[in-house]
Design a protein around this motif. Structure first.
Motif, PDB file in Angstrom:
ATOM      1  N   VAL A  66       6.069  -5.828  -3.344  1.00 38.20           N
ATOM      2  CA  VAL A  66       5.968  -4.872  -4.450  1.00 38.20           C
ATOM      3  C   VAL A  66       5.056  -3.705  -4.086  1.00 38.20           C
ATOM      4  N   GLU A  81       4.521  -2.492  -1.086  1.00 37.32           N
ATOM      5  CA  GLU A  81       4.883  -1.806   0.163  1.00 37.32           C
ATOM      6  C   GLU A  81       5.121  -0.306  -0.005  1.00 37.32           C
ATOM      7  N   SER A 128       9.339  -3.558  -7.059  1.00 40.15           N
ATOM      8  CA  SER A 128       8.976  -2.818  -5.853  1.00 40.15           C
ATOM      9  C   SER A 128       9.436  -1.374  -5.943  1.00 40.15           C
ATOM     10  N   SER A 186       7.151   0.604  -8.358  1.00 39.40           N
ATOM     11  CA  SER A 186       5.709   0.644  -8.091  1.00 39.40           C
ATOM     12  C   SER A 186       5.195   2.035  -7.740  1.00 39.40           C
TER      13      SER A 186
END
Length: 337
Positions: free
Chosen positions: A118, A120, A170, A173
């Motif tokens: 998430v 990254e 992800s 985010s």
């Protein structure tokens, strides 16, 4: 649209040079995977790209994600021309455009914990403190309906629907403007598809994010999208607001897609349309209208020789078909007389 669209694509093309053998001779050819596609995605809205496999939907998505380079055409995210972005501008674009892919079992790294997956996009594209990253991971996991306390788990410890929620967390985010949804529910159990689609819609309103939905399921397109663009052999053949398209499809190919789809109720009567032949090869597409070899409503030589323009018909309903071309209709009527 009255306001500036989140995404504007104009004249987008992606042609792949290939080498093939014909009569023992080596011949250079070109695969026209995407051939002059134009569309807008409004702020906080969803545009669905629908069509058969191989029509160019996924290639279009890859071009927008900057995973491939267009042969020609322009892609604009707000006021930013995506071509020739470098350095910090390119990183900013990558954080503003995210994706959720079809298979949640293969799109997540099995060796990374959920908190790493998430976070990254934040780690790669932004300089944030560890404290801010942990707070953001907890925020988006809670937003998609997952327990932030499970952030230390691995993807294999979750179900398919939960894994797709992790992929969506992800994507969210980095607070993107656009998320490309590539068949986001096709690999999920039927029992949780509606729940997942509702989640996508709720989060769209909460985060004011735009979606480009790549899908072949017409029911999913109707439920999730504000507008639908129908692709065939690398071109958009029809584009309209969702309810306008489903209430009155204009292009013969769109009508054939609707006729092939399962009805919402067994008592619903539909027009039966059976297309003959196979989809032409993109290496050697037919002259004129790309659909004319299979079209049950072909009106004459003009369909075989002239590519129909994508023209507005009935307000904002655009269609690429000589049936709705006044000049072509007049010429056909004159020839028959």
């Amino acid at each position: 649209m009255a306001s500036q669209p989140t995404l504007r694509v104009e004249g987008l093309k992606r042609h792949f040079p290939v080498t093939m053998w014909r009569r023992l001779k080596r011949v250079a050819a070109v695969v026209k995977a995407v051939d002059g596609v134009s569309f807008d995605v409004g702020e906080g809205e969803t545009l669905a790209l629908v069509g058969e496999s191989g029509c160019g939907k996924t290639t279009t998505a890859k071009l927008i994600l900057a995973l491939d380079t267009p042969t020609s055409g322009t892609i604009r995210l707000g006021d930013t021309d995506v071509q020739n972005l470098h350095g910090e501008a390119y990183r900013h674009y990558r954080e503003q455009v995210q994706a959720v892919f079809q298979d949640p079992w293969s799109s997540l790294n099995p060796r990374m914990r959920v908190k790493e997956i998430v976070s990254e996009p934040l780690v790669v594209n932004r300089r944030r403190s560890r404290r801010d990253i942990r707070a953001r991971v907890a925020e988006v996991l809670e937003a998609v309906g997952l327990n932030p306390a499970h952030a230390d788990r691995f993807p294999h410890e979750f179900s398919g629907g939960q894994r797709q929620r992790i992929a969506l967390a992800s994507a969210l985010s980095s607070d993107p403007k656009l998320i490309i949804l590539d068949e986001p529910v096709s690999s999920l159990d039927v029992s949780i598809r509606a729940q997942t689609m509702n989640l996508f819609r709720d989060l769209q309103g909460q985060f004011n994010v735009s979606y480009l939905l790549i899908v072949h399921d017409l029911a999913v397109a109707r439920y999730m999208s504000d507008e639908v663009a129908v692709m065939y052999l690398g071109k958009i053949v029809e584009h309209a607001r969702t309810e306008d398209l489903f209430s009155e499809p204009l292009h013969p190919y769109t009508k054939a897609l609707f006729a092939a789809a399962l009805p919402g109720h067994p008592d619903v009567e539909r027009e039966e349309i059976v297309l003959e032949g196979e989809v032409p090869s993109p290496i050697d597409p037919p002259s004129g209208c790309p659909f004319h070899p299979r079209c049950p409503m072909k009106i004459g030589e003009i369909c075989e020789t002239t590519v129909p323009a994508l023209r507005t018909h009935q307000g904002r309903h655009a269609v690429s078909c000589h049936l709705y071309d006044d000049e072509a209709a007049a010429a056909t009527a004159s020839a028959e007389a």
